[in-house]
Design an enzyme around this catalytic site. Structure first.
Site, short mmCIF file in Angstrom:
data_model
loop_
_atom_site.label_atom_id
_atom_site.label_comp_id
_atom_site.label_asym_id
_atom_site.label_seq_id
_atom_site.Cartn_x
_atom_site.Cartn_y
_atom_site.Cartn_z
N HIS A 21 -3.54 -5.62 1.97
CA HIS A 21 -3.22 -5.87 3.38
C HIS A 21 -3.78 -7.27 3.65
CE1 HIS A 21 -2.35 -1.59 4.15
NE2 HIS A 21 -3.37 -1.33 3.37
N CYS A 77 0.79 -1.23 0.00
CA CYS A 77 0.00 0.00 0.00
C CYS A 77 0.83 1.29 0.00
CB CYS A 77 -0.98 -0.05 1.17
SG CYS A 77 -2.42 0.98 0.88
N1 GLN Z 1 -1.77 6.89 2.10
C1 GLN Z 1 -2.01 6.02 1.05
C2 GLN Z 1 -3.36 6.10 0.41
O1 GLN Z 1 -4.37 6.39 1.05
C3 GLN Z 1 -1.71 4.63 1.54
C4 GLN Z 1 -2.72 4.07 2.50
C5 GLN Z 1 -2.29 2.78 3.11
O2 GLN Z 1 -1.13 2.47 3.15
N2 GLN Z 1 -3.23 2.02 3.60
O3 GLN Z 1 -3.44 5.88 -0.77
#
Ligand code: GLN
Length: 264
Positions: free
Chosen positions: A207, A95
């Site tokens: 995730h 992510c």
């Molecule tokens: N900040 C990033 C987004 O919202 C990654 C989010 C995350 O790692 N869950 O795209």
């Protein structure tokens, strides 16, 4: 045998249980008698420790934390990471961390965060009004050569089951997607691509955490990192995975994807 797992910025980057990936790798090594050292790669960590790692794990983060990380991940630290990934050190990046391995991430608010440019891709948040990409994510790994390597290990198609929650949308340039979306948004909700694959680096929006539910990816990472370190063919002993397999079956049933059950 021993593996050093480098864990990128554990307190800043571990949303949605991504630390589970580190625990999973650690346990699957220990169950096989492979010694493990987990090296937290954080702001206080010197470059010597960055140099020691045989396998890299990076989790998700909020936009603000990503900015803090990128202020630190400069100069020699960035160079070591780039060289390691370019030269085939295996890694799994979830992510927020893949967004930082690309050319840049543009958050909804604030300035563009420049990335390391290791993966040829860019990520943009379409704005605060835009819906986040949230939900269960299922995809088939199609990248070469990992897809066929996993198919040999598993005896079936590698199907990944995870969970995504991101505002940013990622657009791949000259890097192959890790896989093809079966359910969920994937990289951007438009082109069905899921993640990216470069050398032995796995980038994904999944995730879950990813590895406990997709244990074959953990074993692929362990095998690759031992092979690279010891320069010999490695065969990992099989583990008792009935719980992981039951969890995968339950998720596919819940998601109305029982047609994929033979590939669990
Ligand atoms: N900040 C990033 C987004 O919202 C990654 C989010 C995350 O790692 N869950 O795209």
């Amino acid at each position: 045998m021993k593996i050093a797992i480098g864990w990128l910025y554990p307190t800043l980057m571990s949303t949605y249980g991504d630390r589970g990936n580190v625990i999973c790798l650690q346990r699957r090594c220990q169950w096989r008698g492979i010694e493990v050292e987990v090296i937290p790669l954080k702001r206080e960590t010197g470059v010597a420790q960055f140099n020691q790692v045989d396998l890299i794990v990076g989790g998700g983060a909020q936009d603000r934390q990503q900015e803090i990380v990128m202020r630190d991940l400069q100069g020699e630290k960035a160079q070591i990471l780039q060289t390691k990934i370019d030269q085939g050190t295996p890694g799994v990046f979830t992510c927020g961390s893949p967004q930082l391995l690309g050319h840049y991430y543009e958050p909804a608010l604030g300035k563009r965060i420049e990335g390391l440019g290791i993966l040829d891709m860019v990520s943009q948040h379409p704005g605060i009004e835009a819906q986040r990409c949230i939900g269960n994510l299922v995809f088939e790994i199609t990248a070469t050569p990992i897809a066929s390597e996993l198919q040999v290990m598993l005896g079936e198609k590698p199907i990944v089951i995870g969970f995504e929650n991101h505002g940013g949308r990622t657009y791949l340039q000259d890097v192959q997607p890790l896989g093809k979306v079966i359910k969920g948004y994937g990289n951007n909700g438009e082109d069905q691509t899921a993640g990216a694959f470069y050398q032995n680096a796995i980038a994904t929006y999944s995730h879950g955490p990813l590895l406990p539910k997709n244990q074959f990816i953990a074993d692929w990472l362990i095998k690759k990192s031992l092979q690279k370190k010891y320069q010999q063919e490695i065969t990992l002993t099989a583990l008792e995975d009935s719980l992981a397999i039951a969890a995968r079956k339950a998720m596919l049933q819940r998601l109305d994807l029982s047609n994929l059950l033979s590939t669990v």
